[in-house]
Design a protein around this motif. Structure first.
Motif, short mmCIF file in Angstrom:
data_model
loop_
_atom_site.label_atom_id
_atom_site.label_comp_id
_atom_site.label_asym_id
_atom_site.label_seq_id
_atom_site.Cartn_x
_atom_site.Cartn_y
_atom_site.Cartn_z
N ILE A 211 8.80 -67.97 -53.77
CA ILE A 211 8.85 -69.10 -54.57
C ILE A 211 9.67 -69.13 -55.39
N GLY A 212 10.03 -70.95 -55.44
CA GLY A 212 11.22 -70.37 -56.43
C GLY A 212 10.95 -71.21 -57.41
N ASP A 242 16.52 -68.72 -46.22
CA ASP A 242 17.53 -69.47 -45.40
C ASP A 242 17.49 -71.49 -46.04
N ASP A 243 15.76 -71.58 -45.67
CA ASP A 243 15.02 -72.50 -46.42
C ASP A 243 15.47 -72.89 -47.64
N ALA A 244 15.78 -71.24 -48.54
CA ALA A 244 15.39 -71.33 -49.98
C ALA A 244 17.23 -71.69 -50.62
N ALA A 247 18.97 -74.95 -49.74
CA ALA A 247 17.72 -76.16 -50.43
C ALA A 247 18.80 -76.23 -52.34
N GLY A 248 20.13 -74.84 -51.90
CA GLY A 248 20.68 -74.18 -52.99
C GLY A 248 20.10 -73.64 -54.79
N TYR A 249 19.04 -72.57 -53.59
CA TYR A 249 18.74 -71.72 -54.67
C TYR A 249 19.08 -70.13 -54.34
#
Ligand SMILES: [Zn+2]
Length: 264
Positions: A211-212, A242-244, A247-249
């Motif tokens: 969760i971001g 990797d997805d996070a 997305a720049g997280y």
């Protein structure tokens, strides 16, 4: 001067020659024998054993015969049932199950190898009311490929509840199995700590692992205290680390989700 080690060695010698009951009585009188008693907790009664070094075994299921045999097989020491646990032992169990930090926690991990001890020490760091995947424990102790061995070490945790193996879940987010009484017991103790087991399963079914927050651009494991603070309108769900990151997280510094993402 007789050291306590000499005394133990001496008493072992005595045990070999004297009738067992006499040797055991001497051990009890001198406080060197291991003992166990039933300890009441808010969830269920536990059998708790302790020796000179601290708490040495805990079991949920009320099967004293098996408890004593398992204890002997692991430690090479006999354990005797007594009426009541010392106040300090009962209090330690009570405090850890209530989520208090016990600074000078004294546990006896006799019979375990270094890897098992590493796994259990790392598990002690998982905060009350939070869970981490097996992959996270493996990564944190520097054996990222040893997820399966981590699972085995946790399934054989001799001191469940005090060493919270219930806070380690499958690497895909599902709650998974539990040595101290199966998945039902694991769900019950997590719920007791304020984790919603159904919510964990829902997230796992949807493939949501992290969760971001779109205000901080930090991502977490779902039960991290930082993730729980994110209001619904700012929650962003990720399937992989990797997805996070794409997305720049950035990974949270408290729950450190990156390693697990890389290892999974
Ligand atoms: Zn976090």
């Amino acid at each position: 001067m007789t050291t306590s080690r000499d005394m133990v060695a001496g008493l072992r010698g005595l045990r070999e020659t004297a009738p067992a009951s006499l040797a055991e009585r001497v051990m009890e009188v001198t406080g060197l024998t291991d003992t166990y008693a039933q300890v009441e907790t808010p969830i269920w009664p536990l059998l708790v054993a302790w020796g000179p070094a601290g708490i040495s075994a805990i079991e949920r299921i009320d099967d004293p015969g098996a408890f004593e045999e398992t204890y002997f097989a692991r430690t090479g020491r006999r354990v005797h049932r007594v009426e009541r646990a010392p106040a300090a032992v009962a209090r330690t169990v009570e405090r850890t199950m209530a989520g208090e930090k016990v600074r000078d926690l004294a546990v006896d991990l006799s019979g375990l190898n270094d890897f098992q001890r590493l796994v259990l020490a790392k598990t002690l760091e998982i905060p009350y009311g939070e869970v981490r995947p097996y992959a996270w424990v493996a990564q944190e102790i520097g054996h990222p490929r040893a997820q399966r061995a981590v699972g085995t070490a946790l399934a054989n945790n001799p001191i469940p509840f005090v060493i919270p193996c219930h806070r380690v879940v499958r690497s895909d987010g599902h709650i998974g199995n539990y040595g101290a009484g199966g998945p039902f017991a694991k769900r019950a103790v997590l719920a007791w700590e304020g984790v919603d087991p159904d919510e964990l399963e829902r997230l796992a079914n949807k493939g949501v692992r992290y969760i971001g927050s779109d205000t901080t651009n930090i991502f977490c494991f779902p039960t991290c205290r930082n993730a729980r603070r994110i209001t619904e309108s700012h929650r962003v769900r990720f399937r992989t680390g990797d997805d996070a990151e794409a997305a720049g997280y950035r990974p949270c510094k408290v729950c450190r989700p990156t390693g697990a993402a890389a290892a999974a």
